[in-house]
Design a protein around this motif. Sequence first.
Motif, mmCIF file in Angstrom:
data_model
loop_
_atom_site.group_PDB
_atom_site.id
_atom_site.type_symbol
_atom_site.label_atom_id
_atom_site.label_comp_id
_atom_site.label_asym_id
_atom_site.label_seq_id
_atom_site.Cartn_x
_atom_site.Cartn_y
_atom_site.Cartn_z
ATOM 1 N N VAL A 58 -61.344 22.976 33.661
ATOM 2 C CA VAL A 58 -60.699 24.137 33.041
ATOM 3 C C VAL A 58 -59.205 23.849 33.040
ATOM 4 O O VAL A 58 -58.615 23.556 34.092
ATOM 5 C CB VAL A 58 -60.997 25.435 33.808
ATOM 6 C CG1 VAL A 58 -60.234 26.607 33.200
ATOM 7 C CG2 VAL A 58 -62.495 25.724 33.809
ATOM 8 N N PHE A 59 -58.570 23.948 31.886
ATOM 9 C CA PHE A 59 -57.184 23.518 31.741
ATOM 10 C C PHE A 59 -56.203 24.667 31.971
ATOM 11 O O PHE A 59 -56.566 25.840 31.945
ATOM 12 C CB PHE A 59 -56.966 22.895 30.366
ATOM 13 C CG PHE A 59 -57.780 21.647 30.144
ATOM 14 C CD1 PHE A 59 -57.322 20.410 30.548
ATOM 15 C CD2 PHE A 59 -59.033 21.726 29.545
ATOM 16 C CE1 PHE A 59 -58.078 19.269 30.353
ATOM 17 C CE2 PHE A 59 -59.795 20.591 29.342
ATOM 18 C CZ PHE A 59 -59.313 19.359 29.754
ATOM 19 N N GLN A 60 -54.944 24.273 32.161
ATOM 20 C CA GLN A 60 -53.915 25.239 32.526
ATOM 21 C C GLN A 60 -53.585 26.211 31.402
ATOM 22 O O GLN A 60 -53.535 27.418 31.612
ATOM 23 C CB GLN A 60 -52.642 24.498 32.950
ATOM 24 C CG GLN A 60 -51.479 25.421 33.289
ATOM 25 C CD GLN A 60 -50.258 24.643 33.760
ATOM 26 O OE1 GLN A 60 -50.287 23.422 33.877
ATOM 27 N NE2 GLN A 60 -49.182 25.353 34.035
ATOM 28 N N ASP A 61 -53.344 25.691 30.218
ATOM 29 C CA ASP A 61 -52.902 26.530 29.099
ATOM 30 C C ASP A 61 -54.097 26.888 28.226
ATOM 31 O O ASP A 61 -54.604 26.034 27.485
ATOM 32 C CB ASP A 61 -51.849 25.790 28.274
ATOM 33 C CG ASP A 61 -51.233 26.678 27.194
ATOM 34 O OD1 ASP A 61 -51.687 27.831 27.040
ATOM 35 O OD2 ASP A 61 -50.305 26.224 26.500
ATOM 36 N N PRO A 62 -54.566 28.128 28.265
ATOM 37 C CA PRO A 62 -55.757 28.494 27.489
ATOM 38 C C PRO A 62 -55.516 28.487 25.990
ATOM 39 O O PRO A 62 -56.459 28.436 25.206
ATOM 40 C CB PRO A 62 -56.087 29.904 27.996
ATOM 41 C CG PRO A 62 -54.784 30.444 28.487
ATOM 42 C CD PRO A 62 -54.033 29.268 29.039
#
Length: 355
Positions: A119-123
């Motif tokens: 799951v990445f930082q910037d959605p």
Amino acid sequence: MSTDNYSSATVADAGRAASGAASEPLLSATGVQMHFPIRRGLLRRTVGAVRAVDGVDFEVRPGETLGLVGESGCGKSTTGRLLTRLLEPTGGTVKFEGRDITHMKPGELRPLRRDIQMVFQDPQSSLNPRHTIGSIVGAPFEIQGIKSPNGTKRAVQDLLALVGLSPEHYNRYPHEFSGGQRQRIGIARALALKPKLVVADEPVSALDVSIQAQVVNLFEDLQAELGLAYVFIAHDLSVVRHISDRVAVMYLGKIVEIANRDDLYSSARHPYTQALLSAVPIPDPDRKGEEAKRERILLTGDVPSPINPPSGCRFRTRCWKAQEICSTQEPPLVQLTSGPRPTGADHKVACHFPD
């Protein structure tokens, strides 16, 4: 951010800790390195390297959450990408369920993607603005060639409902959602293939404070329901304290301390960890006790360059305890078995002069 905003998860927390302590590692990293070459000139010759990750050792047990904390630029996100094999390590070994995945080829990695997701930082930047939510969340099914018994659309709608979104959002686009909702979409995509391990790279740092608690609670609920293991990367120590079973502290490409959450927050042994904890805001300034009376530790100087890190202990240039041995010998990450305050089996420190 105060952990008072979070819902109670004591039962799930205890269950994760108990299952993790009795299990073999789900994932283990041994001496993992990631050096990015520096090339100059017309011939693009290598003249140096950025030592983003320079020898880290830890393990993640089934069903537990390992928090990974440290200042910006210390190598946390790069470590997360190495664990998911989005990057191939320069050195060291990464094993998943006892299998060496360090230098797997793309074809060999495809089945592994079902078990390890990120799951990445910037959605906002992690979702393709031209695709609908249905195609984004359904992409893993298509890539892996998985046929759902009730169809891909129904599977995607069930995932949306699982993360707190409406199944009716299937045909909408990312720009129609708030930041918190977009992050829930990213979580749904990561859960599509029913992974065993999720690496969450600062998943709440880009969100409003009022939304962060909701997303953290969602992570905990999903873990309790699906039996997930997390590597939770963050710089907010309050969030890490709430969600983690164990915490690893990283500085300039190396882990300097790793321990059970309660041990680390109550009796940190490394000077860098002590400095980080001293900067955590106290929710109630009028509260009596040790925590309220603690003094802020102000570190002098800047973080050294990962291109040319200091010899010996990398923290010595900012440490108030540094002595001559710190410049000549690198302290190993070990359990302290002697002294006035020996650590527990799960508490390891890389320091010549621990507290």
